[in-house]
Write an enzyme that holds these catalytic residues in place. Structure first.
Site, PDB file in Angstrom:
ATOM      1  N   LYS A  52       5.004 -16.396  -1.138  1.00 60.13           N
ATOM      2  CA  LYS A  52       6.120 -15.700  -0.469  1.00 60.13           C
ATOM      3  C   LYS A  52       6.067 -15.938   1.038  1.00 60.13           C
ATOM      4  CE  LYS A  52       5.029 -11.817   0.797  1.00 60.13           C
ATOM      5  NZ  LYS A  52       4.502 -10.998   1.865  1.00 60.13           N
ATOM      6  N   SER A  81       4.242  -8.126   5.212  1.00 59.15           N
ATOM      7  CA  SER A  81       4.662  -9.461   5.667  1.00 59.15           C
ATOM      8  C   SER A  81       6.059  -9.701   5.109  1.00 59.15           C
ATOM      9  CB  SER A  81       3.691 -10.527   5.168  1.00 59.15           C
ATOM     10  OG  SER A  81       2.384 -10.242   5.573  1.00 59.15           O
ATOM     11  N   LYS A  85       3.724 -13.948  11.740  1.00 63.91           N
ATOM     12  CA  LYS A  85       2.823 -13.773  10.592  1.00 63.91           C
ATOM     13  C   LYS A  85       3.061 -14.876   9.556  1.00 63.91           C
ATOM     14  CE  LYS A  85       0.264 -12.172   7.322  1.00 63.91           C
ATOM     15  NZ  LYS A  85      -1.177 -12.386   7.352  1.00 63.91           N
TER      16      LYS A  85
HETATM   17  P1  NAD Z   1      -0.580  -4.990  -3.116  1.00 66.00           P
HETATM   18  O1  NAD Z   1       0.282  -5.578  -4.175  1.00 66.00           O
HETATM   19  O2  NAD Z   1      -2.034  -4.781  -3.376  1.00 66.00           O
HETATM   20  O3  NAD Z   1       0.024  -3.557  -2.667  1.00 66.00           O
HETATM   21  C1  NAD Z   1       1.386  -3.259  -2.593  1.00 66.00           C
HETATM   22  C2  NAD Z   1       1.538  -1.777  -2.911  1.00 66.00           C
HETATM   23  O4  NAD Z   1       2.912  -1.423  -2.770  1.00 66.00           O
HETATM   24  C3  NAD Z   1       1.140  -1.415  -4.343  1.00 66.00           C
HETATM   25  O5  NAD Z   1       0.279  -0.295  -4.326  1.00 66.00           O
HETATM   26  C4  NAD Z   1       2.473  -1.111  -5.028  1.00 66.00           C
HETATM   27  O6  NAD Z   1       2.354  -0.131  -6.066  1.00 66.00           O
HETATM   28  C5  NAD Z   1       3.277  -0.593  -3.854  1.00 66.00           C
HETATM   29  N1  NAD Z   1       4.722  -0.707  -4.039  1.00 66.00           N
HETATM   30  C6  NAD Z   1       5.425  -1.798  -4.431  1.00 66.00           C
HETATM   31  N2  NAD Z   1       6.748  -1.523  -4.454  1.00 66.00           N
HETATM   32  C7  NAD Z   1       6.870  -0.223  -4.040  1.00 66.00           C
HETATM   33  C8  NAD Z   1       7.978   0.638  -3.846  1.00 66.00           C
HETATM   34  N3  NAD Z   1       9.231   0.223  -4.077  1.00 66.00           N
HETATM   35  N4  NAD Z   1       7.732   1.905  -3.428  1.00 66.00           N
HETATM   36  C9  NAD Z   1       6.476   2.352  -3.186  1.00 66.00           C
HETATM   37  N5  NAD Z   1       5.377   1.549  -3.363  1.00 66.00           N
HETATM   38  C10 NAD Z   1       5.586   0.293  -3.784  1.00 66.00           C
HETATM   39  O7  NAD Z   1      -0.345  -5.888  -1.816  1.00 66.00           O
HETATM   40  P2  NAD Z   1      -1.312  -6.046  -0.531  1.00 66.00           P
HETATM   41  O8  NAD Z   1      -2.244  -7.163  -0.774  1.00 66.00           O
HETATM   42  O9  NAD Z   1      -1.797  -4.714  -0.123  1.00 66.00           O
HETATM   43  O10 NAD Z   1      -0.221  -6.598   0.521  1.00 66.00           O
HETATM   44  C11 NAD Z   1       0.724  -5.749   1.153  1.00 66.00           C
HETATM   45  C12 NAD Z   1       1.442  -6.567   2.226  1.00 66.00           C
HETATM   46  O11 NAD Z   1       0.475  -7.034   3.184  1.00 66.00           O
HETATM   47  C13 NAD Z   1       2.148  -7.816   1.700  1.00 66.00           C
HETATM   48  O12 NAD Z   1       3.327  -8.022   2.419  1.00 66.00           O
HETATM   49  C14 NAD Z   1       1.133  -8.931   1.976  1.00 66.00           C
HETATM   50  O13 NAD Z   1       1.764 -10.188   2.094  1.00 66.00           O
HETATM   51  C15 NAD Z   1       0.516  -8.447   3.270  1.00 66.00           C
HETATM   52  N6  NAD Z   1      -0.861  -8.887   3.555  1.00 66.00           N
HETATM   53  C16 NAD Z   1      -1.815  -8.911   2.567  1.00 66.00           C
HETATM   54  C17 NAD Z   1      -3.115  -9.304   2.898  1.00 66.00           C
HETATM   55  C18 NAD Z   1      -4.222  -9.331   1.851  1.00 66.00           C
HETATM   56  O14 NAD Z   1      -5.291  -9.897   2.145  1.00 66.00           O
HETATM   57  N7  NAD Z   1      -4.049  -8.758   0.687  1.00 66.00           N
HETATM   58  C19 NAD Z   1      -3.439  -9.662   4.213  1.00 66.00           C
HETATM   59  C20 NAD Z   1      -2.450  -9.591   5.201  1.00 66.00           C
HETATM   60  C21 NAD Z   1      -1.158  -9.197   4.860  1.00 66.00           C
END
Ligand code: NAD
Length: 309
Positions: free
Chosen positions: A253, A109, A184
């Site tokens: 965010k 997102s 989104k």
């Molecule tokens: P999360 O924090 O669990 O996962 C993010 C991952 O990215 C982590 O494993 C982290 O180590 C990795 N990461 C961060 N910086 C990095 C980099 N520079 N290089 C490589 N890896 C890196 O987050 P999430 O909950 O999985 O969310 C991911 C995205 O999806 C976000 O944008 C969030 O807003 C969106 N989202 C989340 C949900 C939810 O329910 N959790 C639902 C819809 C959308």
């Protein structure tokens, strides 16, 4: 490492967090061969150990090996760092490896303004960018039943439909690049407003003498129901489990992005700005890694119940 042309069917997946890991598992289950990476290398190692056809690689390696690369990172800033190597090692960036004709699908997102800027840079190198954020949370990611909103060139969207269909049940082309990310953020604004409104109502009802479980049941049978009252209050809030899998920092965010979208569109959003303030304050008090359903803990702390300190 190899500089061979991208292998059709090989998909790069960067970001194996709460959402990325189950999404990548759906792709592997659908028969796609994956090359994965995460800043936390233990996540990539765990993924590969459970998926015989998957390999672990650096981001530049992924660019060289995969015709389609997916990012599922916290925000657009992290995506840009990975793609352009702005964290300090441009030679190790994804873009350094991606040949012309490849596609990057950003399913994070991210901010649509940054997405359009990145799209311009990549198109100068012959790489197409799609923004394809998701809705549905961890459970729907595990089930391969996400809603996916996709912005970008229609022919490229069509080319990636098979990949997206392995992760989502409903795929909505939204128009030009950036419209998926805008949609989104706007969706999450509406969702956050519903969560905050319901949290205030449940708290006020309880302090007025109602049973909070009864408040939720009546909302759900009445015109006040929303996604939070139906799917979040009983399992995560009334139970005090606060384990939805979506962090408060990420939700805050998203609302900041939604307000950027409203501003860019010259649209007033007084309620949206108030929701943004509440979420920013809650994030400051509780920390970004708290679950987003814990916003009620912040609200409970603003005014203690009569008789409570
Ligand atoms: P999360 O924090 O669990 O996962 C993010 C991952 O990215 C982590 O494993 C982290 O180590 C990795 N990461 C961060 N910086 C990095 C980099 N520079 N290089 C490589 N890896 C890196 O987050 P999430 O909950 O999985 O969310 C991911 C995205 O999806 C976000 O944008 C969030 O807003 C969106 N989202 C989340 C949900 C939810 O329910 N959790 C639902 C819809 C959308």
């Amino acid at each position: 490492m190899t500089s061979a042309a991208p292998v059709p069917g090989k998909i790069g997946f960067i970001g194996l967090g709460k959402m990325g890991d189950p999404m990548a598992r759906r792709l592997a289950a659908a028969g796609f061969r994956l090359v994965v990476a995460d800043a936390d290398r233990s996540r990539a190692t765990r993924f590969v150990s459970g998926n015989a056809d998957a390999a672990q690689g650096s981001v530049a390696d992924i660019g060289r090996k995969c015709g389609i690369v997916i990012t599922m990172l916290p925000d657009g800033k992290a995506v840009r760092e990975v793609v352009l190597g702005e964290a300090g090692a441009p030679g190790e960036s994804l873009a350094a490896g991606l040949p012309p004709g490849s596609v990057l699908i950003d399913m994070s997102s991210s901010s649509p303004v940054g997405t359009r800027e990145l799209g311009k840079i990549l198109s100068g190198r012959g790489v197409a960018l799609l923004d394809a954020p998701v809705s549905g949370g961890v459970r729907k990611a595990q089930e391969g039943a996400l809603s996916i909103m996709v912005g970008g060139d229609a022919a490229t969207v069509e080319r990636c439909k098979g990949v997206l269909s392995a992760m989502g049940r409903q795929i909505f082309p939204t128009g030009p690049l950036g419209t998926g990310h805008a949609m989104k953020a706007l969706n999450n604004y509406v969702s956050a407003a519903g969560l905050i409104a319901a949290s205030e109502a449940v708290m006020a009802g309880e302090r007025f003498g109602l049973d909070p479980a009864v408040v939720v049941d009546i909302l759900n049978a009445s015109s006040g129901k929303n996604n939070s009252t139906e799917n979040k209050f009983r399992p995560f809030i009334l139970s005090r489990a606060f384990s939805s899998g979506f962090s408060l920092g990420l939700m805050a965010k998203d609302i900041r992005i939604a307000m950027e979208v409203a501003e860019a569109a010259g649209t007033p959003a007084p309620l949206g700005h108030r929701c943004m303030e509440v979420l920013n304050e809650a994030e400051g008090k509780l920390g970004g890694n708290s679950d987003h359903t814990e916003v009620i803990r912040y609200l409970e702390g603003i005014v203690a119940a009569p008789g409570r300190e």
